[in-house]
Design an enzyme around this catalytic site. Structure first.
Site, PDB file in Angstrom:
ATOM      1  N   VAL A  49      41.287 -18.698 -30.133  1.00  0.00           N
ATOM      2  CA  VAL A  49      40.923 -17.506 -30.890  1.00  0.00           C
ATOM      3  C   VAL A  49      42.156 -16.664 -31.212  1.00  0.00           C
ATOM      4  CG1 VAL A  49      39.592 -15.348 -30.870  1.00  0.00           C
ATOM      5  CG2 VAL A  49      38.599 -17.449 -29.918  1.00  0.00           C
ATOM      6  N   CYS A  50      43.073 -16.578 -30.263  1.00  0.00           N
ATOM      7  CA  CYS A  50      44.250 -15.700 -30.424  1.00  0.00           C
ATOM      8  C   CYS A  50      45.043 -15.961 -31.696  1.00  0.00           C
ATOM      9  CB  CYS A  50      45.152 -15.801 -29.196  1.00  0.00           C
ATOM     10  SG  CYS A  50      44.377 -15.209 -27.674  1.00  0.00           S
ATOM     11  N   PRO A  51      45.349 -17.228 -32.035  1.00  0.00           N
ATOM     12  CA  PRO A  51      46.146 -17.419 -33.253  1.00  0.00           C
ATOM     13  C   PRO A  51      45.417 -16.996 -34.515  1.00  0.00           C
ATOM     14  CG  PRO A  51      45.464 -19.533 -32.330  1.00  0.00           C
ATOM     15  CD  PRO A  51      45.169 -18.497 -31.304  1.00  0.00           C
TER      16      PRO A  51
END
Length: 208
Positions: A49-51
């Site tokens: 999710v972070c990228p």
């Protein structure tokens, strides 16, 4: 959980990475009197999710810059992990092309000061360190004005990606209030009617 809104943003000096450069002694204090800051936390480098969030911030970086806003990310990873992730192409799970700074909170003190650190750390009766859960950051986001005061904060659990569009909306609302003295009602968008309070302290009339 402490609310930081209305208070000075916690200060720090830490290593950060911008592009291919590792910066020593990076601090948000450099922006005081010059820029607003969107300071956001994310759990880990090299995740899923972070990228999507980091790339989205990059895609909208021009919108933030046009509003005089600096974007700064932070996680509990090291500067070397940040550097490696920044050199990894997007099609291989990396964030190559991200140009705003990423702060390395490897000691976890920044996340703790902003109260976004997940997990718990304590010392038991035998003097042993006990950690419950992972000591990584939740998806916290803080809008800091040019005086270094936190004006908005939102913290999501790790599975819940945030909205960069909403972040821009709140920036617009803050700047509209500062420029016009008008408060912004629910779902207010730039260019919409705002509200002026009457002398009794209740909403009086609509005005652009």
């Amino acid at each position: 959980m402490p609310v930081l809104v209305g208070k000075p943003a916690p200060t720090f000096s830490a290593k950060a990475v911008k592009g291919e450069t590792i910066i020593e002694g990076f601090s948000l204090e450099q922006y005081i009197g010059k820029k607003y800051v969107v300071f956001f936390f994310y759990p880990k480098d090299f995740t899923f999710v972070c990228p999507t969030e980091l790339h989205r911030f990059q895609e909208e970086l021009g919108e933030f810059e046009s509003r005089d806003v600096a974007v700064v990310g932070c996680s509990t990873d090291s500067e070397f992990s940040h550097w490696a992730w920044l050199q990894t192409p997007k099609n291989k799970g990396g964030i190559q092309g991200v140009t705003y700074p990423l702060v390395a909170d490897i000691n976890k003190t920044i996340s703790e000061d902003y109260d976004v650190l997940a997990g718990n750390f304590e010392v038991n009766e035998f003097g042993e360190s006990v950690v419950t859960g992972e000591l990584v950051a939740y998806r916290g986001l803080f809008l800091i004005d040019k005086e270094g005061i936190v004006r908005h904060q939102v913290i999501n659990d790790m599975p819940l990606g945030r909205s960069i569009r909403e972040c821009l909306r709140v920036v617009d609302a803050l700047q509209h209030f500062e420029s016009n003295g008008e408060v912004c009602p629910m779902d207010w968008e730039k260019g919409s009617d705002a509200m002026t309070a009457d002398h009794a302290g209740v909403s009086g009339y609509l005005s652009k």
